[in-house]
Design a protein around this motif. Structure first.
Motif, short mmCIF file in Angstrom:
data_model
loop_
_atom_site.label_atom_id
_atom_site.label_comp_id
_atom_site.label_asym_id
_atom_site.label_seq_id
_atom_site.Cartn_x
_atom_site.Cartn_y
_atom_site.Cartn_z
N ILE A 74 4.62 8.93 -1.93
CA ILE A 74 3.94 8.25 -1.74
C ILE A 74 3.27 7.54 -2.52
O ILE A 74 2.97 6.22 -2.20
CB ILE A 74 1.65 9.42 -1.45
N ARG A 75 3.01 7.54 -3.78
CA ARG A 75 2.40 6.34 -4.84
C ARG A 75 4.46 5.17 -4.57
O ARG A 75 3.66 3.44 -4.08
CB ARG A 75 2.53 6.61 -5.83
N ALA A 76 5.15 5.55 -3.92
CA ALA A 76 6.38 4.61 -4.78
C ALA A 76 6.65 3.60 -3.38
O ALA A 76 6.73 2.71 -3.07
CB ALA A 76 7.97 6.07 -5.23
N ARG A 77 6.10 4.75 -2.05
CA ARG A 77 6.79 3.87 -0.87
C ARG A 77 5.55 2.72 -0.44
O ARG A 77 5.09 2.45 -0.28
CB ARG A 77 6.68 4.58 0.43
N CYS A 78 4.17 2.92 -1.16
CA CYS A 78 3.02 2.80 -0.84
C CYS A 78 3.24 0.73 -1.27
O CYS A 78 2.69 -0.33 -1.57
CB CYS A 78 1.67 3.51 -0.72
N HIS A 79 3.11 1.55 -3.15
CA HIS A 79 3.86 0.23 -3.69
C HIS A 79 5.07 -0.62 -3.23
O HIS A 79 4.96 -2.09 -3.78
CB HIS A 79 4.33 1.10 -5.07
N ALA A 80 6.23 0.41 -2.56
CA ALA A 80 7.11 -0.52 -1.86
C ALA A 80 6.58 -1.31 -1.36
O ALA A 80 6.80 -3.03 -0.87
CB ALA A 80 7.78 0.31 -1.55
#
Length: 408
Positions: free
Chosen positions: A15-21
């Motif tokens: 969740i965090r990685a794709r949102c920060h991307a």
């Protein structure tokens, strides 16, 4: 057996990685629907810190959990109910009942709409999340979710499977003058929850299957040091997956609160998909409080993410951290799978991480003293409601989302 791609989409780090991307794309002015104004983040942090000081002058902030809504208006309704009807039960038995209540209440919390409210017997009227929370507590106390008339303060599979929209509507005082958004969807979700409980006896027990069975599963998984927060989320996502409406299915698995965005993870695995699991994460924060009060420390709470819902996301729009590239979208009611809504939610998750760091600086607290679950409560959710009330009659969100009663 859960596939590797589905397991990946259930991890909070995904969740965090794709949102920060997607946030990095916003920084490069490369998103189709939103522009980022990062220079306004410090002012937003000031506003959130000021809200925290107003609400919690001693900075003793609880978690952003369902339990806050049961105490709306400063009335400890759960404490009163437990004192009156659960005297003599041990901590584990009380924790099971609290999890029973919390699971159904969180699943019933999706946005109520602007015209609904719940009236308590003393005449107190509560709307939105507080109203939904208190209404669910009254329904729980009346035994709506239990199949045993001699054990009403319980939620079980048979009780949930018997819930109709009419029965739920009556408990929530729904009528032509008091419409509740997504009533049919909420009732269907509860029935599907009942079926999900039966499918996972290892998580929910079998005599009878009940949400509170999670307590025994999680207690068995804990070490002497405690239980990682992501283990709570993993159990919630595994156990409740069959209950969510079938939207996107991957390798035979219902993904739940996972949505498509054309720029998300184009190289895969599971390309084009952004997971949020908003209700499941909020439920995990709520269950963390139950477990800790039952003597099981919860570890690494900040492994979970901020919640992509309209108060946190609305705060960012209302304070100018984000702006719509096409202002006309603010005049439309957008479906929850609209790429603009997916984009908004993803940016909300990522920006909450940045905002949390700035808020901690202003309050002189570190992440251990002020984890994200407390920043949300003190906090961004309260500040989002505060600015919405200042800007719009009724305090509605800056974007209108068509809810089916299971996401927002």
């Amino acid at each position: 057996m859960t596939s590797a791609a589905v397991a990946l989409l259930r991890r909070p780090e995904t969740i965090r990685a794709r949102c920060h991307a997607l946030l990095r794309l916003a920084e490069a002015e490369a998103l189709p629907h939103f522009a980022l104004h990062a220079e306004r983040l410090p002012a937003a942090a000031d506003y959130v810190a000021e809200t925290i000081r107003q609400n919690y002058p001693d900075l003793a902030i609880p978690y952003h959990a369902r339990w806050r809504h049961f105490a709306a208006g400063g009335v400890d309704r759960w404490g009163a109910l437990a004192a009156a009807r659960l005297g003599g039960e041990d901590a584990a038995a009380v924790a099971r009942r609290r999890i029973d209540l919390c699971v159904v209440s969180v699943l019933l919390d999706a946005g109520a709409g602007p015209d609904w409210a719940f009236a308590e017997p003393d005449g107190t009227r509560l709307a939105r999340s507080e109203g939904l929370g208190v209404a669910s507590l009254h329904a729980f106390a009346a035994g709506l979710f239990s199949s045993d008339p001699d054990d009403r303060l319980r939620v079980d599979a048979a009780g949930l499977e018997a819930v109709t929209a009419e029965a739920l509507g009556a408990a929530f005082q729904v009528g032509p003058a008091n419409p509740l958004t997504g009533l049919e969807g909420r009732a269907a979700l509860l029935r599907d929850l009942g079926a999900a409980l039966r499918r996972s006896p290892a998580l929910f027990g079998g005599a009878p299957p009940r949400p509170g069975g999670l307590f025994d599963h999680l207690r068995a998984a804990a070490t002497p040091d405690g239980l990682p927060a992501d283990a709570i989320l993993a159990a919630v996502l595994e156990g409740l997956a069959p209950a969510w409406p079938a939207r996107i299915v991957l390798e035979g698995e219902n993904l739940g609160d996972v949505w498509r965005h054309p720029l998300a993870a184009p190289e895969g695995p599971a390309p084009g998909l952004v997971p949020f699991h908003k209700l499941s994460q909020w439920l995990s924060y709520s269950l963390a409080e139950v477990l800790e009060e039952a003597g099981i420390p919860v570890l690494a709470l900040d492994a979970l993410t901020g919640l992509p819902e309209y108060r946190n996301g609305g705060l960012l729009l209302d304070l100018g951290v984000l702006s719509l590239r096409d202002p006309a979208l603010a005049r439309e009611a957008l479906p929850v799978d609209h790429p603009a809504i997916v984009e908004w939610r993803a940016l909300t998750v990522a920006l909450l991480d940045r905002l949390a760091g700035l808020v901690r600086e202003r309050l002189g607290l570190d992440a251990a003293a002020l984890p994200l679950a407390r920043v949300l409560e003190g906090g961004t959710w309260a500040a989002g409601r505060r600015i919405a009330r200042a800007l719009r009659p009724g305090g509605g969100p800056p974007l209108q989302v068509v809810s089916d009663g299971t996401v927002f």
